[in-house]
Design an enzyme around this catalytic site. Structure first.
Site, PDB file in Angstrom:
ATOM      1  N   ASP A 121       8.655-135.416  66.619  1.00  0.00           N
ATOM      2  CA  ASP A 121       9.271-136.468  65.807  1.00  0.00           C
ATOM      3  C   ASP A 121      10.708-136.715  66.247  1.00  0.00           C
ATOM      4  O   ASP A 121      11.608-135.945  65.920  1.00  0.00           O
ATOM      5  CB  ASP A 121       9.232-136.075  64.329  1.00  0.00           C
ATOM      6  CG  ASP A 121       9.814-137.163  63.430  1.00  0.00           C
ATOM      7  OD1 ASP A 121       9.926-138.312  63.901  1.00  0.00           O
ATOM      8  OD2 ASP A 121      10.149-136.863  62.274  1.00  0.00           O
ATOM      9  N   LYS A 159      -0.393-133.204  57.979  1.00  0.00           N
ATOM     10  CA  LYS A 159       0.447-134.088  58.801  1.00  0.00           C
ATOM     11  C   LYS A 159       0.541-133.539  60.222  1.00  0.00           C
ATOM     12  O   LYS A 159       0.957-132.401  60.438  1.00  0.00           O
ATOM     13  CB  LYS A 159       1.840-134.192  58.176  1.00  0.00           C
ATOM     14  CG  LYS A 159       2.860-134.958  59.019  1.00  0.00           C
ATOM     15  CD  LYS A 159       4.246-134.881  58.384  1.00  0.00           C
ATOM     16  CE  LYS A 159       5.325-135.399  59.316  1.00  0.00           C
ATOM     17  NZ  LYS A 159       6.681-135.224  58.746  1.00  0.00           N
ATOM     18  N   LYS A 171      16.793-139.625  65.314  1.00  0.00           N
ATOM     19  CA  LYS A 171      17.439-138.449  64.736  1.00  0.00           C
ATOM     20  C   LYS A 171      18.638-138.033  65.587  1.00  0.00           C
ATOM     21  O   LYS A 171      18.703-138.359  66.780  1.00  0.00           O
ATOM     22  CB  LYS A 171      16.452-137.270  64.696  1.00  0.00           C
ATOM     23  CG  LYS A 171      15.293-137.428  63.743  1.00  0.00           C
ATOM     24  CD  LYS A 171      14.371-136.213  63.836  1.00  0.00           C
ATOM     25  CE  LYS A 171      13.202-136.329  62.883  1.00  0.00           C
ATOM     26  NZ  LYS A 171      13.599-136.173  61.473  1.00  0.00           N
ATOM     27  N   ASP A 192       6.952-130.502  63.396  1.00  0.00           N
ATOM     28  CA  ASP A 192       6.569-131.525  62.424  1.00  0.00           C
ATOM     29  C   ASP A 192       5.051-131.665  62.298  1.00  0.00           C
ATOM     30  O   ASP A 192       4.568-132.495  61.532  1.00  0.00           O
ATOM     31  CB  ASP A 192       7.203-132.867  62.792  1.00  0.00           C
ATOM     32  CG  ASP A 192       7.523-133.711  61.569  1.00  0.00           C
ATOM     33  OD1 ASP A 192       7.625-133.140  60.470  1.00  0.00           O
ATOM     34  OD2 ASP A 192       7.664-134.936  61.709  1.00  0.00           O
ATOM     35  N   ARG A 195       4.684-139.969  55.813  1.00  0.00           N
ATOM     36  CA  ARG A 195       3.943-140.629  54.725  1.00  0.00           C
ATOM     37  C   ARG A 195       3.112-141.798  55.245  1.00  0.00           C
ATOM     38  O   ARG A 195       2.097-142.154  54.650  1.00  0.00           O
ATOM     39  CB  ARG A 195       4.923-141.079  53.643  1.00  0.00           C
ATOM     40  CG  ARG A 195       5.904-142.133  54.065  1.00  0.00           C
ATOM     41  CD  ARG A 195       7.155-142.164  53.213  1.00  0.00           C
ATOM     42  NE  ARG A 195       8.028-141.023  53.475  1.00  0.00           N
ATOM     43  CZ  ARG A 195       9.167-140.782  52.837  1.00  0.00           C
ATOM     44  NH1 ARG A 195       9.574-141.615  51.892  1.00  0.00           N
ATOM     45  NH2 ARG A 195       9.891-139.722  53.134  1.00  0.00           N
ATOM     46  N   GLU A 224       8.130-141.281  58.663  1.00  0.00           N
ATOM     47  CA  GLU A 224       6.838-141.629  59.261  1.00  0.00           C
ATOM     48  C   GLU A 224       5.686-140.770  58.770  1.00  0.00           C
ATOM     49  O   GLU A 224       4.522-141.188  58.849  1.00  0.00           O
ATOM     50  CB  GLU A 224       6.930-141.533  60.796  1.00  0.00           C
ATOM     51  CG  GLU A 224       6.704-140.166  61.393  1.00  0.00           C
ATOM     52  CD  GLU A 224       7.715-139.104  60.938  1.00  0.00           C
ATOM     53  OE1 GLU A 224       7.335-137.925  60.882  1.00  0.00           O
ATOM     54  OE2 GLU A 224       8.870-139.453  60.634  1.00  0.00           O
ATOM     55  N   ASP A 267      11.955-143.047  60.567  1.00  0.00           N
ATOM     56  CA  ASP A 267      11.952-141.584  60.496  1.00  0.00           C
ATOM     57  C   ASP A 267      11.280-141.083  59.218  1.00  0.00           C
ATOM     58  O   ASP A 267      11.155-139.886  59.016  1.00  0.00           O
ATOM     59  CB  ASP A 267      13.386-141.043  60.601  1.00  0.00           C
ATOM     60  CG  ASP A 267      13.420-139.544  60.868  1.00  0.00           C
ATOM     61  OD1 ASP A 267      12.422-139.020  61.414  1.00  0.00           O
ATOM     62  OD2 ASP A 267      14.424-138.891  60.523  1.00  0.00           O
TER      63      ASP A 267
END
EC number: 3.4.11.1
Length: 500
Positions: free
Chosen positions: A273, A268, A280, A291, A354, A352, A350
């Site tokens: 993020d 990933k 967030k 991230d 996946r 995201e 959020d």
């Protein structure tokens, strides 16, 4: 940092600092016994007087010890002999690493691997020592003024690993593996620690291409237009809010036979993020630069296996983008079509990770892989469930899961398996698409993996959730380099199995 192995009597070695380990109950491994004898019982006196703490990793520095050629002797506790374990050995090594990284001497001799440990060979002990000492020397000063000059001044430069046995090809290979893994960890840490305005998707792509050029493996970088042609609507839905273009990076390491199926690693690569429209909280949002640590671990692992010249075929896939709010950003409730053709209702922008991974996992099918492992800082739920010690592991194949658990124990980079039961799939139901991208409040790590499982039916697959293990917060804030040790150990094991 340069490592060599040498067969020598430790008391006669001229060096800046000699490192020996002993047990808190007075039992002396061979190197410590030799130093104790040459110094007329000084080490035994330390234990007898209680000058060395019983806890593994406690240490005392002795200067100008009579009968010893070294300028200093660092005596490290291995804990109680009856309780000596992998953890105790690693605790001792961490203490050694910190001492050597402090700049106590530029040249050191380490005689700690001679302590017998049940089920662990000398080669294993040397590999762990090399990796941890090298990793302990890591510093991230890149954005600071004067960083280059400061880096030159710190830490031991030459480490001699002293053993009583004859130096063999097996032992030298173990040390090289330890160095290679430490190098891979350092790259993963560097990428994780860089700020989001530096480590962009393009920066990750440039890093991959530089690695490919250095180690002579092929790298492809797909642009937004390429992703559109492939139908990667899920990945592109995440990229919509950012003005920085996404990248889809594919690395091909071909160390095995031409027709051998590759292991595919998918990392990933969310380089920052914000949560997107599902924004967030501001507190600690700076840590969302981490991230992309899944991507960093894939790049770090590629550096490690290339340095080892591992006889195995490996493909690395890094979907890289930011997740930002903006006038063009994906809205909660939007429905997108993934590369697989399955539709997804995005209830939370959020969630995201996946969304970019599912298209990468579909793309992985074209390689007809032996197995696929994805690595992602995917869910805060994993940190709640497991804390920050093991990574979360979920898999659609029990043998693959067992193999990863075993390699995690061997490397000290452990994982813990969670269930991937069909009953959890019901939580992903959507009234408007084939699935929703979240599954409710409970079992978040499992439902995230269940989402990914819908895109991995064509091959054996495992998912590592590293949300709790990829970085640490607080005064020692920084990327950890995990799970490079686990992945490297897994791939070394796969290569060895093919050679047998």
């Amino acid at each position: 940092m340069e490592f060599t192995i040498k067969t020598a009597t430790p008391e006669k070695v001229r060096t800046g600092v000699l490192v020996v380990g002993l047990f808190a109950d007075g039992i002396l491994p061979p190197a410590a016994h030799a130093v104790d004898k040459a110094s007329k019982g000084k080490l035994a006196q330390l234990v007898k007087r209680g000058d060395l703490d019983e806890k593994a990793g406690a240490a005392v520095m002795l200067h100008d010890l009579a009968g010893i050629a070294a300028e200093r002797v660092l005596v490290v506790s291995l804990g109680k002999s009856a309780e000596f374990s992998d953890k105790a050995y690693r605790d001792a090594l961490n203490s050694v690493a910190k001492a050597l990284a402090s700049g106590v001497a530029k040249v050191a001799a380490v005689a700690i691997a001679d302590a017998e440990l049940d089920g662990r060979t000398l080669a294993w002990r040397l590999q762990q020592a090399t990796r941890q000492i090298a990793d302990g020397a890591y510093r991230f000063d890149a954005p600071k003024a004067g960083a280059k000059d400061a880096k030159k001044e710190r830490g031991a430069r030459k480490i001699t690993l002293l053993i009583g046995d004859k130096v063999s090809d097996e032992l030298e290979a173990a040390v090289r593996r330890g160095q290679a893994v430490a190098e891979g960890m350092a790259l993963a840490k560097d990428l994780g620690n860089l700020p989001g305005n530096v480590c962009t998707p393009a920066y990750l792509a440039d890093t991959a291409e530089a690695l490919g050029k250095q180690f002579k493996f092929d790298v492809e970088v797909l642009e937004r237009a390429d992703m559109e042609k492939l139908g990667m609507g899920s990945l592109l839905s995440v990229a919509k809010g950012s003005h920085i273009p996404p990248k889809f990076i594919v690395m091909h390491y071909k160390g095995g036979k031409s027709k051998a199926k590759p292991v595919v690693l998918v990392g990933k690569g969310i380089t920052f993020d914000t949560g997107g429209i599902s924004l967030k909280p501001g507190a600690e949002m700076d840590e969302m630069k981490y991230d992309m640590c899944g991507a960093a671990s894939v790049l770090g692992t590629f550096k490690a296996i290339a340095r080892m010249a591992l006889p195995l075929n490996v493909v690395g896939i890094v979907p890289a983008t930011e997740n930002m709010p903006g006038g063009n950003a994906t809205r909660p409730g939007d429905v997108v079509t993934s590369m697989s053709g399955q539709t997804i209702e995005i209830l939370n922008t959020d969630a995201e990770g996946r969304l970019i991974l599912c298209d990468a996992l579909t793309y992985a099918e074209r390689f007809k892989p032996a197995c696929v492992i994805d690595i992602a800082t995917l869910t805060g739920a994993c940190v709640v469930a497991l804390g920050k010690i093991p990574s979360g592991l979920l898999a659609n194949d029990d043998d693959l899961a067992a193999e990863l658990l075993k390699r995690g124990t061997e490397s000290g980079d452990r994982a813990w398996q969670l269930p991937l039961w069909d009953e959890y799939q019901d939580l992903l139901k959507s009234n408007f698409a084939d699935m929703a991208n979240i599954g409710g409040r409970y079992g978040g790590t499992i439902t995230a993996a269940c989402f990914l499982a819908r895109f991995t039916k064509a091959y054996k697959w495992a998912h590592l959730d590293i949300a709790g293990t990829a970085w640490v917060s607080g005064d020692a804030k920084g990327a950890t380099g995990r799970p490079v040790p686990l992945l490297a150990e897994f791939l070394v094991g796969r290569a060895a199995a093919k050679a047998d």
